[in-house]
Write a protein that holds these residues in place. Structure first.
Motif, PDB file in Angstrom:
ATOM      1  N   VAL A 282       0.827  -1.209   0.000  1.00  0.00           N
ATOM      2  CA  VAL A 282       0.000   0.000   0.000  1.00  0.00           C
ATOM      3  C   VAL A 282       0.862   1.260   0.000  1.00  0.00           C
ATOM      4  O   VAL A 282       2.051   1.227   0.337  1.00  0.00           O
ATOM      5  N   VAL A 283       0.248   2.372  -0.362  1.00  0.00           N
ATOM      6  CA  VAL A 283       0.967   3.640  -0.492  1.00  0.00           C
ATOM      7  C   VAL A 283       1.717   3.999   0.793  1.00  0.00           C
ATOM      8  O   VAL A 283       2.868   4.425   0.744  1.00  0.00           O
ATOM      9  N   GLN A 284       1.062   3.794   1.951  1.00  0.00           N
ATOM     10  CA  GLN A 284       1.692   4.216   3.199  1.00  0.00           C
ATOM     11  C   GLN A 284       3.029   3.499   3.425  1.00  0.00           C
ATOM     12  O   GLN A 284       3.996   4.108   3.888  1.00  0.00           O
ATOM     13  N   GLU A 285       3.094   2.227   3.069  1.00  0.00           N
ATOM     14  CA  GLU A 285       4.354   1.477   3.191  1.00  0.00           C
ATOM     15  C   GLU A 285       5.443   2.110   2.327  1.00  0.00           C
ATOM     16  O   GLU A 285       6.606   2.162   2.702  1.00  0.00           O
ATOM     17  N   LEU A 286       5.015   2.576   1.167  1.00  0.00           N
ATOM     18  CA  LEU A 286       5.948   3.190   0.237  1.00  0.00           C
ATOM     19  C   LEU A 286       6.475   4.507   0.815  1.00  0.00           C
ATOM     20  O   LEU A 286       7.672   4.783   0.805  1.00  0.00           O
ATOM     21  N   LEU A 287       5.550   5.305   1.346  1.00  0.00           N
ATOM     22  CA  LEU A 287       5.927   6.593   1.929  1.00  0.00           C
ATOM     23  C   LEU A 287       6.829   6.380   3.145  1.00  0.00           C
ATOM     24  O   LEU A 287       7.839   7.081   3.310  1.00  0.00           O
ATOM     25  N   ASP A 288       6.498   5.400   3.968  1.00  0.00           N
ATOM     26  CA  ASP A 288       7.311   5.109   5.154  1.00  0.00           C
ATOM     27  C   ASP A 288       8.723   4.680   4.749  1.00  0.00           C
ATOM     28  O   ASP A 288       9.708   5.158   5.298  1.00  0.00           O
ATOM     29  N   ALA A 289       8.775   3.773   3.767  1.00  0.00           N
ATOM     30  CA  ALA A 289      10.082   3.279   3.319  1.00  0.00           C
ATOM     31  C   ALA A 289      10.886   4.433   2.712  1.00  0.00           C
ATOM     32  O   ALA A 289      12.100   4.536   2.920  1.00  0.00           O
ATOM     33  N   HIS A 290      10.193   5.308   1.989  1.00  0.00           N
ATOM     34  CA  HIS A 290      10.880   6.459   1.392  1.00  0.00           C
ATOM     35  C   HIS A 290      11.433   7.365   2.488  1.00  0.00           C
ATOM     36  O   HIS A 290      12.592   7.809   2.428  1.00  0.00           O
ATOM     37  N   ALA A 291      10.628   7.586   3.527  1.00  0.00           N
ATOM     38  CA  ALA A 291      11.047   8.465   4.629  1.00  0.00           C
ATOM     39  C   ALA A 291      12.276   7.905   5.340  1.00  0.00           C
ATOM     40  O   ALA A 291      13.174   8.638   5.756  1.00  0.00           O
ATOM     41  N   LYS A 292      12.324   6.574   5.451  1.00  0.00           N
ATOM     42  CA  LYS A 292      13.459   5.933   6.128  1.00  0.00           C
ATOM     43  C   LYS A 292      14.650   5.723   5.198  1.00  0.00           C
ATOM     44  O   LYS A 292      15.650   5.135   5.591  1.00  0.00           O
ATOM     45  N   GLY A 293      14.500   6.138   3.945  1.00  0.00           N
ATOM     46  CA  GLY A 293      15.598   5.933   2.997  1.00  0.00           C
ATOM     47  C   GLY A 293      15.735   4.497   2.527  1.00  0.00           C
ATOM     48  O   GLY A 293      16.764   4.087   1.991  1.00  0.00           O
ATOM     49  N   GLU A 294      14.694   3.707   2.741  1.00  0.00           N
ATOM     50  CA  GLU A 294      14.790   2.288   2.372  1.00  0.00           C
ATOM     51  C   GLU A 294      14.211   1.963   0.997  1.00  0.00           C
ATOM     52  O   GLU A 294      14.406   0.871   0.478  1.00  0.00           O
ATOM     53  N   LEU A 295      13.462   2.911   0.434  1.00  0.00           N
ATOM     54  CA  LEU A 295      12.872   2.670  -0.883  1.00  0.00           C
ATOM     55  C   LEU A 295      13.930   2.941  -1.943  1.00  0.00           C
ATOM     56  O   LEU A 295      14.276   4.080  -2.217  1.00  0.00           O
ATOM     57  N   LYS A 296      14.458   1.880  -2.525  1.00  0.00           N
ATOM     58  CA  LYS A 296      15.597   2.058  -3.426  1.00  0.00           C
ATOM     59  C   LYS A 296      15.215   2.091  -4.898  1.00  0.00           C
ATOM     60  O   LYS A 296      15.837   2.813  -5.681  1.00  0.00           O
ATOM     61  N   GLU A 297      14.253   1.267  -5.303  1.00  0.00           N
ATOM     62  CA  GLU A 297      13.902   1.214  -6.728  1.00  0.00           C
ATOM     63  C   GLU A 297      12.413   0.949  -6.920  1.00  0.00           C
ATOM     64  O   GLU A 297      11.786   0.294  -6.088  1.00  0.00           O
ATOM     65  N   ILE A 298      11.913   1.430  -8.019  1.00  0.00           N
ATOM     66  CA  ILE A 298      10.589   1.012  -8.514  1.00  0.00           C
ATOM     67  C   ILE A 298      10.777   0.769 -10.006  1.00  0.00           C
ATOM     68  O   ILE A 298      11.448   1.559 -10.678  1.00  0.00           O
ATOM     69  N   PHE A 299      10.214  -0.316 -10.509  1.00  0.00           N
ATOM     70  CA  PHE A 299      10.263  -0.499 -11.962  1.00  0.00           C
ATOM     71  C   PHE A 299       9.057  -1.275 -12.486  1.00  0.00           C
ATOM     72  O   PHE A 299       8.436  -2.050 -11.773  1.00  0.00           O
ATOM     73  N   GLY A 300       8.739  -0.978 -13.709  1.00  0.00           N
ATOM     74  CA  GLY A 300       7.662  -1.680 -14.402  1.00  0.00           C
ATOM     75  C   GLY A 300       8.230  -2.864 -15.155  1.00  0.00           C
ATOM     76  O   GLY A 300       9.418  -2.891 -15.496  1.00  0.00           O
ATOM     77  N   ALA A 301       7.373  -3.874 -15.408  1.00  0.00           N
ATOM     78  CA  ALA A 301       7.818  -5.073 -16.120  1.00  0.00           C
ATOM     79  C   ALA A 301       6.790  -5.456 -17.172  1.00  0.00           C
ATOM     80  O   ALA A 301       5.623  -5.665 -16.854  1.00  0.00           O
ATOM     81  N   GLY A 302       7.235  -5.522 -18.418  1.00  0.00           N
ATOM     82  CA  GLY A 302       6.326  -5.914 -19.500  1.00  0.00           C
ATOM     83  C   GLY A 302       7.107  -6.221 -20.767  1.00  0.00           C
ATOM     84  O   GLY A 302       8.273  -5.830 -20.891  1.00  0.00           O
ATOM     85  N   THR A 303       6.450  -6.889 -21.682  1.00  0.00           N
ATOM     86  CA  THR A 303       7.110  -7.337 -22.905  1.00  0.00           C
ATOM     87  C   THR A 303       7.751  -6.195 -23.708  1.00  0.00           C
ATOM     88  O   THR A 303       8.865  -6.333 -24.209  1.00  0.00           O
ATOM     89  N   ALA A 304       7.064  -5.077 -23.821  1.00  0.00           N
ATOM     90  CA  ALA A 304       7.548  -4.006 -24.697  1.00  0.00           C
ATOM     91  C   ALA A 304       8.921  -3.483 -24.278  1.00  0.00           C
ATOM     92  O   ALA A 304       9.821  -3.366 -25.105  1.00  0.00           O
ATOM     93  N   VAL A 305       9.097  -3.159 -22.982  1.00  0.00           N
ATOM     94  CA  VAL A 305      10.378  -2.602 -22.529  1.00  0.00           C
ATOM     95  C   VAL A 305      11.176  -3.567 -21.659  1.00  0.00           C
ATOM     96  O   VAL A 305      12.274  -3.222 -21.230  1.00  0.00           O
ATOM     97  N   THR A 306      10.655  -4.714 -21.353  1.00  0.00           N
ATOM     98  CA  THR A 306      11.200  -5.679 -20.393  1.00  0.00           C
ATOM     99  C   THR A 306      11.137  -5.078 -18.989  1.00  0.00           C
ATOM    100  O   THR A 306      10.258  -5.418 -18.222  1.00  0.00           O
ATOM    101  N   VAL A 307      12.065  -4.163 -18.691  1.00  0.00           N
ATOM    102  CA  VAL A 307      12.071  -3.510 -17.382  1.00  0.00           C
ATOM    103  C   VAL A 307      12.128  -2.002 -17.631  1.00  0.00           C
ATOM    104  O   VAL A 307      12.969  -1.529 -18.391  1.00  0.00           O
TER     105      VAL A 307
END
Ligand SMILES: Cc1ncc(COP(=O)(O)O)c(C=O)c1O
Ligand SMILES: Cc1ncc(COP(=O)(O)O)c(C=O)c1O
Lengths: 357, 357
Positions: A282-307
């Motif tokens: 959920v969003v709150q987990e993301l915001l919390d992790a971001h606040a603690k400096g723990e959110l390192k990456e986000i990426f999409g996955a699909g055939t067109a671009v792979t990652v």
């Protein structure tokens, strides 16, 4: 490769190939099509002959079902050529299975493996010069099915067309993207069609995506439509979050497409000893992790671009930038390199995912 | 009738009319089309010439947007002929406005009132012999717009086709129907496209409707996808409940289509002194009212059938029959008679809803 004997099958070759006129280095994704296409009609409860014939326009009634009631599903996959000029497909039977799942939910007929997979291989054999070797080159494959019955009665079509068209693609580095977390709009309902590749899902995304783009974000991270807190997909891709050294992605559901890239990345990550958690986030987990400096990456996955790497996200009018991670340390890059290596036959396919035509 | 001067406009007449070959008494809804259709293309940011020409097939690329990404919206309306052979439309500008609302949400261009309403009138003038007088006869009108841009890039089309086709219709008494209240499937998401007439909404309904039919019910009463308790639409109609002598229908929302029939019935009911409550109604209220013997009627409201009576509903595997109400006492019949009387010019149109071509 041979088609099963019980499937009738015809090939009409194009008189002249267009291939000489194509600027493969600069081709725009999805805009140029090869010399041939595969067409098969469903009528009176059965699929007919598989026709492979020159790519070109077709004649349709203005009253046909798909224009009015939207029975249309598709798949997206790619073919690659190795150093020995052999053409390879990546997990094509996964696409075939998913196509039939979409068909079921959209009240459309299943199609057999022979027409879908072997038909595709026959088509690719004819157009194999269009699959170019070398990193970043591939041939994008678009199988689709539409309701072709004439008449504007709101009910499932009784006639359908299955078709495969092919388009040369080049993977270019499009840069990282900024995304907006959906707070009002959504792409899928509980009990809806979000887990299928039906055409209507995409049309519904364009307007919210346009609004996000006007606000400066290239894509939308879709949330569940009830609470708008669960992070489900990014644009037309599945989405992964790296918190600490754990990779998190939502479980597939009625609202989320069961992406071939997503499940392949999970398997590759696990084989590399990366901890993967398939759980709702959920969003709150993301915001919390971001606040603690723990959110390192986000990426999409699909055939067109792979990652597709994401550099930051907006939520409630605030923008959250992700930290710079060196390529060598980025899960996105590690996984992309491994997956593309397998797909393009540069590294050993220990998963047995690739098959030749 | 004349088109505004700034709209370019061409008419190509059919060489021979098909009208002599049509069995108007037994025509199947939506299966036969008139001699002409209206076609208009959108390109480079603008709508072009309005072409009225013989109805017939058209040529399209297999890569065109609507087959893959589902940009397709439509409207449904009817024309009627009065005793003096004058042809009438019912609130056509409401359909035009709703068409543009659908267009907006589906990232498609608006169309001007001249091309839509005046274009339709010009088409109807040419095909006015196809509008037959006498009760139960009408000409069904289907305006629609599709994304026609070629190429399989997941984004809004830059080219569109607007088209109007016409189909003679006979209202037959189809009998009361049994419905099933949706407990798992749904037609619309919060923040989705449920309030638009986009093609994808219909394709998504077919499978759950098929399951309901296999269980012995003709239609589904759709509920909100979050709680599956709010009663929102019936099949492809808005839905009304009569509890005691009060008529209840859900407010329109992002999930519910703003039906022209629905709002016309509300106005007629109020003018007759019937108490109407526009409010969200949940399953439990229905069950309670049924238990107390206060649930007298349920009916659907839409252009195709005007008012469609429901004889009972299934919920959680239990079937609840509605009481027999004499036609003279049934709101469904009173409202249907009044509305059809206005539409077919048999009674005075005090609401100013009808307009001639
Ligand atoms: C909505 C959506 N999610 C996810 C994906 C990723 O699926 P795949 O990895 O099978 O291409 C796609 C298709 O590319 C998609 O359209
Ligand atoms: C989903 C849905 N709801 C309700 C309606 C009723 O709308 P109208 O009365 O404008 O025909 C329709 C169209 O007939 C519809 O498709």
């Amino acid at each position: 490769m041979s088609l099963e004997k019980n499937v009738d099958f015809s090939i009409q070759k194009a008189e002249k190939s267009k291939i000489g006129s194509i600027d493969f280095e600069n081709v725009k994704f999805g805009s140029v099509f090869t010399d041939h296409m595969l067409v098969c009609h469903y009528k009176d409860g059965a699929w007919g002959q598989v026709e492979i014939k020159p790519y070109g326009p077709m004649s349709f009634e203005p009253s046909m079902n798909v224009f009015h009631y939207g029975q249309a599903i598709f798949e997206g996959m790619k073919a690659y050529k190795d150093e020995n000029d052999k053409v390879w497909l990546f997990r094509p039977r996964e696409n075939w299975k998913r196509f039939n799942k979409s068909a079921e939910r959209l009240a459309m007929p299943h199609i057999d493996e022979t027409r879908f997979v072997d038909g595709l291989k026959a088509l690719l054999q004819l157009d194999q010069d269009w699959v170019r070797k070398g990193e970043g080159n591939s041939l994008y494959i678009r199988p689709f099915m539409i309701g072709t019955h004439e008449g504007v009665v709101a009910g499932p079509s009784t006639e359908f067309m299955f078709c495969i068209i092919l388009s040369p693609a080049r993977t270019y580095y499009s840069g990282k993207v900024k995304v907006q977390i959906a707070e009002h709009y959504s792409r899928a309902a509980n009990g809806g069609v979000g887990s299928t590749k039906c055409s209507g899902n995409y049309a519904g995304q364009f307007y919210p995506t346009k609004l996000a783009q006007e606000a400066g974000y290239q894509q939308v991270i879709w949330t569940d439509d009830t609470t708008h807190t669960k992070l489900e997909e990014a644009g037309t891709m599945n989405v992964f979050f790296r918190i600490g050294d754990t990779l998190i992605t939502a479980p597939t559901s009625e609202r989320i497409l069961d992406g071939v890239t997503r499940k392949s990345l999970i398997a590759i990550a696990e084989s590399k000893g990366i901890k993967v958690e398939v759980k709702s986030i959920v969003v709150q987990e993301l915001l919390d992790a971001h606040a603690k400096g723990e959110l390192k990456e986000i990426f999409g996955a699909g055939t067109a671009v792979t990652v597709g790497q994401i550099e930051g996200f907006a939520y409630q009018d605030k923008y959250y930038a992700l930290p710079e991670v060196a390529d060598a340390d980025a899960y996105a890059i590690q996984l992309k390199t491994a997956l593309q290596g397998i797909q393009q036959k540069r590294i050993e396919d220990t998963f047995d995912w690739t098959e030749t035509i």
